[in-house]
Write a protein that holds these residues in place. Structure first.
Motif, PDB file in Angstrom:
ATOM      1  N   LYS A  17       1.076  -0.976  -0.347  1.00 10.65           N
ATOM      2  CA  LYS A  17       0.274   0.378   0.148  1.00 10.65           C
ATOM      3  C   LYS A  17       1.079   1.543   0.167  1.00 10.65           C
ATOM      4  O   LYS A  17       0.317   2.006  -1.104  1.00 10.65           O
ATOM      5  CB  LYS A  17      -1.140   0.079   0.969  1.00 10.65           C
ATOM      6  CG  LYS A  17      -2.425  -1.179   1.059  1.00 10.65           C
ATOM      7  CD  LYS A  17      -3.313  -0.889   1.955  1.00 10.65           C
ATOM      8  CE  LYS A  17      -4.208  -1.767   1.597  1.00 10.65           C
ATOM      9  NZ  LYS A  17      -4.859  -1.761   0.793  1.00 10.65           N
ATOM     10  N   ARG A  20       2.632   2.098  -3.268  1.00 13.73           N
ATOM     11  CA  ARG A  20       1.525   2.180  -4.592  1.00 13.73           C
ATOM     12  C   ARG A  20       1.261   3.630  -4.711  1.00 13.73           C
ATOM     13  O   ARG A  20       0.926   4.054  -5.568  1.00 13.73           O
ATOM     14  CB  ARG A  20       0.086   1.592  -3.933  1.00 13.73           C
ATOM     15  CG  ARG A  20      -1.226   1.918  -4.992  1.00 13.73           C
ATOM     16  CD  ARG A  20      -2.638   1.606  -5.067  1.00 13.73           C
ATOM     17  NE  ARG A  20      -2.071  -0.067  -4.685  1.00 13.73           N
ATOM     18  CZ  ARG A  20      -3.517  -0.817  -4.621  1.00 13.73           C
ATOM     19  NH1 ARG A  20      -3.467  -0.271  -2.729  1.00 13.73           N
ATOM     20  NH2 ARG A  20      -2.718  -2.137  -3.537  1.00 13.73           N
ATOM     21  N   TYR A  21       0.578   4.254  -3.004  1.00 10.99           N
ATOM     22  CA  TYR A  21       0.490   6.019  -2.428  1.00 10.99           C
ATOM     23  C   TYR A  21       1.649   6.477  -2.829  1.00 10.99           C
ATOM     24  O   TYR A  21       1.949   7.372  -3.583  1.00 10.99           O
ATOM     25  CB  TYR A  21       0.237   6.039  -0.776  1.00 10.99           C
ATOM     26  CG  TYR A  21      -0.608   4.646  -0.797  1.00 10.99           C
ATOM     27  CD1 TYR A  21      -2.057   4.773  -1.843  1.00 10.99           C
ATOM     28  CD2 TYR A  21      -1.436   4.514   0.823  1.00 10.99           C
ATOM     29  CE1 TYR A  21      -3.080   4.406  -1.292  1.00 10.99           C
ATOM     30  CE2 TYR A  21      -1.813   3.611   1.514  1.00 10.99           C
ATOM     31  CZ  TYR A  21      -3.218   3.328  -0.206  1.00 10.99           C
ATOM     32  OH  TYR A  21      -4.163   2.243  -0.047  1.00 10.99           O
ATOM     33  N   ARG A  24       1.912   7.461  -7.254  1.00 16.34           N
ATOM     34  CA  ARG A  24       0.764   8.136  -6.783  1.00 16.34           C
ATOM     35  C   ARG A  24       1.189   9.363  -6.699  1.00 16.34           C
ATOM     36  O   ARG A  24       0.792  10.428  -6.588  1.00 16.34           O
ATOM     37  CB  ARG A  24      -0.572   8.144  -6.430  1.00 16.34           C
ATOM     38  CG  ARG A  24      -0.809   6.674  -7.072  1.00 16.34           C
ATOM     39  CD  ARG A  24      -2.669   6.488  -5.530  1.00 16.34           C
ATOM     40  NE  ARG A  24      -3.372   4.901  -6.070  1.00 16.34           N
ATOM     41  CZ  ARG A  24      -3.699   4.589  -4.836  1.00 16.34           C
ATOM     42  NH1 ARG A  24      -3.874   5.468  -3.959  1.00 16.34           N
ATOM     43  NH2 ARG A  24      -4.448   3.593  -5.996  1.00 16.34           N
ATOM     44  N   ALA A  66     -10.928   2.281   1.503  1.00 18.92           N
ATOM     45  CA  ALA A  66     -10.598   2.317   0.439  1.00 18.92           C
ATOM     46  C   ALA A  66     -11.089   3.751  -0.995  1.00 18.92           C
ATOM     47  O   ALA A  66      -9.740   4.277  -0.980  1.00 18.92           O
ATOM     48  CB  ALA A  66     -11.311   1.259  -0.538  1.00 18.92           C
ATOM     49  N   ASP A  71      -8.471   4.293  -3.721  1.00 16.57           N
ATOM     50  CA  ASP A  71      -8.311   3.009  -4.032  1.00 16.57           C
ATOM     51  C   ASP A  71      -8.968   2.074  -4.650  1.00 16.57           C
ATOM     52  O   ASP A  71      -9.272   1.120  -5.026  1.00 16.57           O
ATOM     53  CB  ASP A  71      -8.156   2.374  -2.701  1.00 16.57           C
ATOM     54  CG  ASP A  71      -6.566   1.735  -2.114  1.00 16.57           C
ATOM     55  OD1 ASP A  71      -5.607   2.004  -2.652  1.00 16.57           O
ATOM     56  OD2 ASP A  71      -6.086   1.678  -0.713  1.00 16.57           O
ATOM     57  N   THR A  72     -10.397   2.893  -4.890  1.00 23.00           N
ATOM     58  CA  THR A  72     -10.932   2.340  -5.790  1.00 23.00           C
ATOM     59  C   THR A  72     -11.394   3.221  -6.998  1.00 23.00           C
ATOM     60  O   THR A  72     -11.286   4.517  -7.198  1.00 23.00           O
ATOM     61  CB  THR A  72     -13.183   2.920  -5.511  1.00 23.00           C
ATOM     62  OG1 THR A  72     -13.218   4.109  -4.945  1.00 23.00           O
ATOM     63  CG2 THR A  72     -13.312   2.133  -3.870  1.00 23.00           C
ATOM     64  N   GLN A  76     -10.870   7.939  -7.949  1.00 23.45           N
ATOM     65  CA  GLN A  76     -10.113   8.732  -7.939  1.00 23.45           C
ATOM     66  C   GLN A  76     -10.695  10.257  -8.562  1.00 23.45           C
ATOM     67  O   GLN A  76     -11.258  10.670  -8.803  1.00 23.45           O
ATOM     68  CB  GLN A  76      -9.529   7.811  -9.394  1.00 23.45           C
ATOM     69  CG  GLN A  76      -8.994   6.090  -9.389  1.00 23.45           C
ATOM     70  CD  GLN A  76      -7.960   6.802  -8.590  1.00 23.45           C
ATOM     71  OE1 GLN A  76      -6.497   6.680  -8.559  1.00 23.45           O
ATOM     72  NE2 GLN A  76      -7.711   5.453  -7.076  1.00 23.45           N
TER      73      GLN A  76
END
Length: 99
Positions: A17, A20-21, A24, A66, A71-72, A76
């Motif tokens: 996680k 991933r963050y 981004r 999420a 995360d969905t 976004q």
């Protein structure tokens, strides 16, 4: 590094996680407690899912976390429309002509 006291299953989720963050450009520092709860819930939900004991309360709580961490697909962020001509002949659809 994951906070101390996390379950082994949640500890395994943490690095993925955080990576991933960071990709981004999403801030993690200062949100470790929330991310910990998210990881713990996701680990518990995965275990309950396998045992066929997952509850809608768990699923809904996971959906909430999420969304909090984007995360969905619905969570976004959509960039603002660029007013420059992009070469797309349909970009002015719905825009009234000046005059």
């Amino acid at each position: 590094m994951p906070p101390g006291g996390m379950t082994p299953a949640a500890r395994k989720l943490w690095p993925g996680k955080v990576d991933r963050y960071r990709q981004r450009g999403q801030k993690v520092q200062g949100f470790e407690d929330s991310l910990r709860q998210y990881c713990e819930l996701e680990a518990a939900l995965a275990k309950a899912w396998k045992a066929n004991t997952a509850t809608m309360a768990m699923v809904n709580a996971h959906r909430h976390w999420a969304a909090e961490f984007f995360d969905t697909p619905a969570a976004q962020r959509v960039p603002a429309v660029n007013s420059k001509d992009t070469g797309n002949r349909f970009s002015r659809n719905g825009v009234r002509a000046a005059g």
